[in-house]
Design a protein around this motif. Structure first.
Motif, short mmCIF file in Angstrom:
data_model
loop_
_atom_site.label_atom_id
_atom_site.label_comp_id
_atom_site.label_asym_id
_atom_site.label_seq_id
_atom_site.Cartn_x
_atom_site.Cartn_y
_atom_site.Cartn_z
N MET A 194 0.83 -1.21 0.00
CA MET A 194 0.00 0.00 0.00
C MET A 194 0.86 1.25 0.00
SD MET A 194 -3.10 -0.59 2.53
CE MET A 194 -3.13 1.16 2.53
N ASP A 225 1.04 3.12 6.56
CA ASP A 225 0.50 1.80 6.85
C ASP A 225 -0.46 1.82 8.04
OD1 ASP A 225 -0.03 -0.80 7.18
OD2 ASP A 225 2.03 -1.42 7.63
N THR A 269 -2.15 -0.54 9.20
CA THR A 269 -2.24 -1.80 9.93
C THR A 269 -1.46 -1.76 11.23
OG1 THR A 269 -0.41 -2.64 8.63
CG2 THR A 269 -2.60 -3.16 7.84
N PRO A 298 -6.61 -1.55 2.69
CA PRO A 298 -5.50 -2.49 2.92
C PRO A 298 -5.86 -3.89 2.42
CG PRO A 298 -6.10 -1.31 4.94
CD PRO A 298 -7.17 -1.04 3.95
N GLY A 304 -6.48 -6.88 6.56
CA GLY A 304 -6.92 -5.50 6.76
C GLY A 304 -8.21 -5.29 5.96
N GLY A 342 -6.22 -2.42 10.12
CA GLY A 342 -5.40 -3.62 10.01
C GLY A 342 -6.13 -4.83 10.57
#
Ligand SMILES: *Cc1c(COP(=O)(O)O)cnc(C)c1O
Length: 341
Positions: A1, A5, A7, A120, A124, A159
């Motif tokens: 991605m 992030d 996540t 995500p 995710g 996430g």
């Protein structure tokens, strides 16, 4: 991605950059209102008069659903219709203007499409938060609905809820209600405000993760998830009534359990039966965010009760996996639960 992030960030603290939004505007002279055409905007602060109805009288409700990105790049929204229908119910009970179901669905799909680069990969997902509240400027309106409202679809890349692995929860059985009959079944902001005190106290005093609200010793649900019992043969959960939120995950798990050959029992379970069942059975919490989270320990009247061996049970894993496989596009969507944006 490409985006920072999400996540690694706590659930719900990262936002995708675009939202869809519309307003219900009331014309006092003609005494009628209408929805403006919805549009896509950047996610930015909304402007509210300090006398706005929601700030004083809690005229707000919301939804929570997810869009998943599959391995092949396709994106699907899970049980869109069911979430749209529940939003209608919440708005009606709060006497807020009700956006039309097809408009809500279009706004959700567009919000997902507009933020498609911010979804995500599985496990995710894009958590979608339709939000509706009363904006009429009238602090004398304690017993009057807000005929003006703002409605938007906010999206948050999230996430894996269990990035640290599935950790069995410690849950207090508390002899009190979370909400009230009627309001228990809507996703109204005020319900969460009133459940906060007991949850914080259970955390501070007993190191509990959640409170299972059991008014008159009748287990209902936790602050934001439904409650299920499972063993090798059956799944048991409270019958639908107006005291608790009718979870879409609950409904999905019951359907999958039936498909897998479990007997489904929708009924109340009193605390003594619950504790007896958990000597060998499994208990979990169901909701969009966590899907199905295992309960490892109950605390009741100062005694601890271990659920099964205190770990994650086989049936919890099996049912959870069956549902996430459908969401991730790894299993057949036999019930038509997934919608392309
Ligand atoms: C959202 C929510 C649930 C779970 O509903 P799902 O549709 O499964 O996400 C359960 N209880 C409460 C109080 C909730 O707010």
């Amino acid at each position: 991605m490409s985006v920072s992030d999400p996540t690694t960030k706590p659930f719900g603290t990262v936002f995708a950059p675009r939202m869809t939004v519309c307003e219900h505007v009331h014309d006092t002279e003609r005494n009628e209102g209408s929805w403006t055409d919805w549009k896509t905007t950047p996610v930015e602060p909304v402007s509210l008069h300090p006398g706005a109805h929601v700030l004083h009288y809690a005229s707000s409700c919301f939804e929570g659903l997810k869009a998943y990105r599959w391995k092949n790049g396709d994106v699907r929204i899970f049980r869109l219709d069911k979430h749209v229908a529940r939003m209608q119910k919440s708005a009606a009970l709060l006497h807020l203007p009700i956006p039309a179901p097809d408009v809500v669905a279009d706004m959700i799909r567009t919000a997902v499409k507009e933020n498609v680069d911010h979804i995500p990969d599985y496990p995710g997902s894009l958590y979608i938060r339709p939000t509706l509240f009363g904006t009429s400027v009238d602090i004398g309106a304690a017993a009057v609905p807000s005929p003006d409202a703002l409605f938007y679809i906010l999206c948050s890349p999230v996430g894996d809820y269990f990035s640290g692995g599935l950790r069995p929860l410690r849950v207090l059985l508390a002899d009190r209600a979370r909400s009230t009959p009627e309001f228990g079944m809507v996703k109204a902001g005020a319900n969460y405000a009133q459940a906060l005190g007991p949850v914080l106290k259970a955390k501070a005093d007993l190191n509990c993760d959640q409170v299972l609200f059991c008014p008159a010793k009748d287990p209902q649900e936790t602050g934001a998830a439904n409650f299920v019992l499972m063993d090798d043969n059956r799944i048991i959960t409270r019958h639908l009534d107006s005291n608790f939120l009718h979870g879409v995950t609950r409904d999905s798990l019951l359907t999958i359990a039936k498909d897998l050959g479990y007997a489904v029992e929708e009924r109340g379970v009193a605390i003594p039966e619950l504790l007896e069942f958990c000597k060998s059975g499994e208990a979990g919490l169901s909701g969009t965010a966590a899907v199905l989270a295992p309960i490892g320990t109950f605390v009741f009247e100062e005694t601890e009760y271990t659920v099964g061996d205190g770990g994650v049970g086989a049936n919890t894993n099996k049912l959870r996996q069956a549902l996430v496989d459908i969401q991730a596009g790894e299993a057949d969507d036999a019930h038509g639960w997934l919608t392309a944006p």
